[in-house]
Design a protein around this motif. Sequence first.
Motif, PDB file in Angstrom:
ATOM      1  N   VAL A  38      22.761  -7.437   7.304  1.00  5.89           N
ATOM      2  CA  VAL A  38      23.989  -7.550   7.376  1.00  5.89           C
ATOM      3  C   VAL A  38      24.225  -8.442   6.025  1.00  5.89           C
ATOM      4  N   THR A  39      25.254  -6.836   5.361  1.00  4.65           N
ATOM      5  CA  THR A  39      25.291  -6.811   3.974  1.00  4.65           C
ATOM      6  C   THR A  39      26.330  -7.269   3.437  1.00  4.65           C
ATOM      7  N   ASP A  40      28.118  -6.716   4.674  1.00  7.46           N
ATOM      8  CA  ASP A  40      29.301  -7.572   3.770  1.00  7.46           C
ATOM      9  C   ASP A  40      30.206  -7.411   5.303  1.00  7.46           C
ATOM     10  N   VAL A  41      31.481  -7.608   5.571  1.00 11.18           N
ATOM     11  CA  VAL A  41      32.486  -7.636   5.702  1.00 11.18           C
ATOM     12  C   VAL A  41      33.530  -6.750   5.025  1.00 11.18           C
ATOM     13  N   ASP A  42      33.759  -5.274   5.861  1.00  3.31           N
ATOM     14  CA  ASP A  42      35.096  -5.084   4.723  1.00  3.31           C
ATOM     15  C   ASP A  42      36.358  -5.645   5.090  1.00  3.31           C
ATOM     16  N   ASN A  43      37.365  -4.333   4.466  1.00  5.56           N
ATOM     17  CA  ASN A  43      38.921  -5.690   4.878  1.00  5.56           C
ATOM     18  C   ASN A  43      39.767  -5.381   6.134  1.00  5.56           C
ATOM     19  N   GLU A  44      38.993  -4.324   6.358  1.00  8.67           N
ATOM     20  CA  GLU A  44      39.441  -3.996   8.403  1.00  8.67           C
ATOM     21  C   GLU A  44      38.812  -4.682   9.249  1.00  8.67           C
ATOM     22  N   GLY A  45      37.871  -5.452   8.569  1.00 11.66           N
ATOM     23  CA  GLY A  45      37.452  -6.487   9.382  1.00 11.66           C
ATOM     24  C   GLY A  45      35.726  -6.161  10.294  1.00 11.66           C
ATOM     25  N   TYR A  46      35.545  -4.737   9.980  1.00 14.74           N
ATOM     26  CA  TYR A  46      34.089  -4.343  10.009  1.00 14.74           C
ATOM     27  C   TYR A  46      32.841  -4.796   9.997  1.00 14.74           C
ATOM     28  N   LEU A  47      31.743  -5.139  10.449  1.00 14.61           N
ATOM     29  CA  LEU A  47      30.544  -5.330   9.673  1.00 14.61           C
ATOM     30  C   LEU A  47      30.234  -4.823   9.547  1.00 14.61           C
ATOM     31  N   ILE A  48      29.040  -5.050   8.290  1.00 14.80           N
ATOM     32  CA  ILE A  48      28.382  -3.905   7.730  1.00 14.80           C
ATOM     33  C   ILE A  48      27.300  -4.514   7.241  1.00 14.80           C
ATOM     34  N   GLY A  49      26.447  -3.242   7.794  1.00 12.31           N
ATOM     35  CA  GLY A  49      25.175  -3.533   8.248  1.00 12.31           C
ATOM     36  C   GLY A  49      23.709  -2.317   7.232  1.00 12.31           C
ATOM     37  N   GLU A  50      22.701  -2.663   6.556  1.00 13.66           N
ATOM     38  CA  GLU A  50      22.159  -1.935   5.876  1.00 13.66           C
ATOM     39  C   GLU A  50      20.246  -1.385   6.586  1.00 13.66           C
ATOM     40  N   PHE A  51      19.997  -0.440   7.546  1.00 10.90           N
ATOM     41  CA  PHE A  51      19.478   0.669   7.787  1.00 10.90           C
ATOM     42  C   PHE A  51      17.733   0.330   7.384  1.00 10.90           C
ATOM     43  N   ALA A  52      17.426  -0.125   7.833  1.00 15.14           N
ATOM     44  CA  ALA A  52      15.568   0.386   7.476  1.00 15.14           C
ATOM     45  C   ALA A  52      14.972   0.207   8.729  1.00 15.14           C
ATOM     46  N   TYR A  53      15.287   2.644   9.629  1.00 15.83           N
ATOM     47  CA  TYR A  53      14.498   2.765  10.097  1.00 15.83           C
ATOM     48  C   TYR A  53      13.152   3.141  10.096  1.00 15.83           C
ATOM     49  N   ASN A  54      11.937   2.865  11.074  1.00 16.11           N
ATOM     50  CA  ASN A  54      10.679   3.429  11.071  1.00 16.11           C
ATOM     51  C   ASN A  54      11.104   4.950  11.485  1.00 16.11           C
ATOM     52  N   SER A  55      10.217   5.433  11.819  1.00 11.75           N
ATOM     53  CA  SER A  55       9.735   7.264  12.140  1.00 11.75           C
ATOM     54  C   SER A  55      10.787   7.017  12.927  1.00 11.75           C
ATOM     55  N   TRP A  90      27.965 -14.285   8.938  1.00 10.96           N
ATOM     56  CA  TRP A  90      26.506 -13.948   9.099  1.00 10.96           C
ATOM     57  C   TRP A  90      25.677 -12.663   7.940  1.00 10.96           C
ATOM     58  N   ILE A  91      26.151 -13.339   7.287  1.00 12.86           N
ATOM     59  CA  ILE A  91      25.625 -12.075   5.664  1.00 12.86           C
ATOM     60  C   ILE A  91      24.709 -12.372   5.219  1.00 12.86           C
ATOM     61  N   GLY A  92      23.458 -11.030   5.104  1.00 13.03           N
ATOM     62  CA  GLY A  92      22.578 -11.779   4.823  1.00 13.03           C
ATOM     63  C   GLY A  92      21.232 -11.727   6.442  1.00 13.03           C
ATOM     64  N   LYS A  93      21.360 -12.361   7.022  1.00  9.65           N
ATOM     65  CA  LYS A  93      20.649 -11.802   8.920  1.00  9.65           C
ATOM     66  C   LYS A  93      20.048 -10.155   8.813  1.00  9.65           C
ATOM     67  N   GLU A  94      19.328 -10.662   9.009  1.00  8.88           N
ATOM     68  CA  GLU A  94      18.145  -9.378   9.227  1.00  8.88           C
ATOM     69  C   GLU A  94      17.784  -9.492  10.531  1.00  8.88           C
ATOM     70  N   PHE A  95      17.953  -8.614  11.429  1.00 12.51           N
ATOM     71  CA  PHE A  95      17.194  -8.603  12.837  1.00 12.51           C
ATOM     72  C   PHE A  95      16.502  -7.197  12.887  1.00 12.51           C
ATOM     73  N   ASN A  96      15.964  -7.238  14.562  1.00 12.83           N
ATOM     74  CA  ASN A  96      15.814  -5.519  15.181  1.00 12.83           C
ATOM     75  C   ASN A  96      17.187  -4.783  14.900  1.00 12.83           C
ATOM     76  N   ILE A  97      16.870  -3.590  15.203  1.00 12.95           N
ATOM     77  CA  ILE A  97      16.730  -2.646  15.716  1.00 12.95           C
ATOM     78  C   ILE A  97      16.304  -1.787  16.970  1.00 12.95           C
TER      79      ILE A  97
END
Length: 329
Positions: free
Chosen positions: A57-74, A24-31
Amino acid sequence: MPRIFKSGDYGKKGNYSTDKLKSWIGKEFNITAGHVGDWVNNGYPVTAIPVAGTCKVTDVDNEGYLIGEFAYNSLGESIKDKYPNLSIGIGANGEPNHLAILGYAPPHIKDLDQSFSEFSQDLTSIEKTETIEFAEEDAQGKIDEFIAFFRTVDVSKVNYKALFDVLYEKDDEKYAVNKLKDLGYTVEKTAEFSQDTLKSIAEGLGLMLSAKPVNNLTPQEIFVKAKAEFAREAERDETKKKLVSMFPPVLHKMLEFAVDKAYEEAEYSNIIEFSEDDKTSMATKLKEFSQGKSPFKELFKNYTESKEFSETTTSETTDVDKRIGGYYE
């Protein structure tokens, strides 16, 4: 960057390995500000649901967690701290298609209006998704530990119903419905019963199914109708009170039934031809009768006029009065 999901077996909702998450790394979707289903189930179109930002989605860490980068609006910036828990939405293709901010929708559904238009998007493509809650970084691990512990507990010694209530509130109803179906139950939402299902239920209960009459009255027409109904009921009660007082107790129940029947909405305006010159409703006829004198007065008068009272005592006269109901002048 925040953790948004953890690999693991989520039962009916799927088994997500670390390798699956890495795809899923690289996928982007709405919050979204709350679950899509919460808004839709309350009558709002998927094009009016507020979006709080985007997640990549930017990464999956060593514990199996999916890491995301958020871009919030106001909107997202204003609610992210108050509603920190998240729920990922998995589409039919097994891949994430949105991230929901948990807890926001229920208290704010009533506030949805034009003010959200700047934050809304067409979310039709993600309306039917499986949502998986991710409340805290170590939540899934704690749940796994609890499940392992609970399997060793004698449920007859604990309040299992209370636990089920909590689990039901935390999860969506779809899982519970699927579980019941797996056990052989037929599960249908009452508001969505088909005509055939309702007919089958009615026949099983020995009832007859009939369509509910549709009310097409305007607010003004409803007010006029209600006002007329109150006036009719007041007239009915007054007529009943006067009419009953004119007759002995043995006739009271019969008279009350007659008045109630005459003042029913369907009968109230029903014209009866009593004679060629007397055409009116039974309610009007009873009202006119109640405004006259008791017929027992004349009955008593005719009775006493035909009887000779040569040496009748006061006591004997009183006995006669009682025998004919005590109606005299």
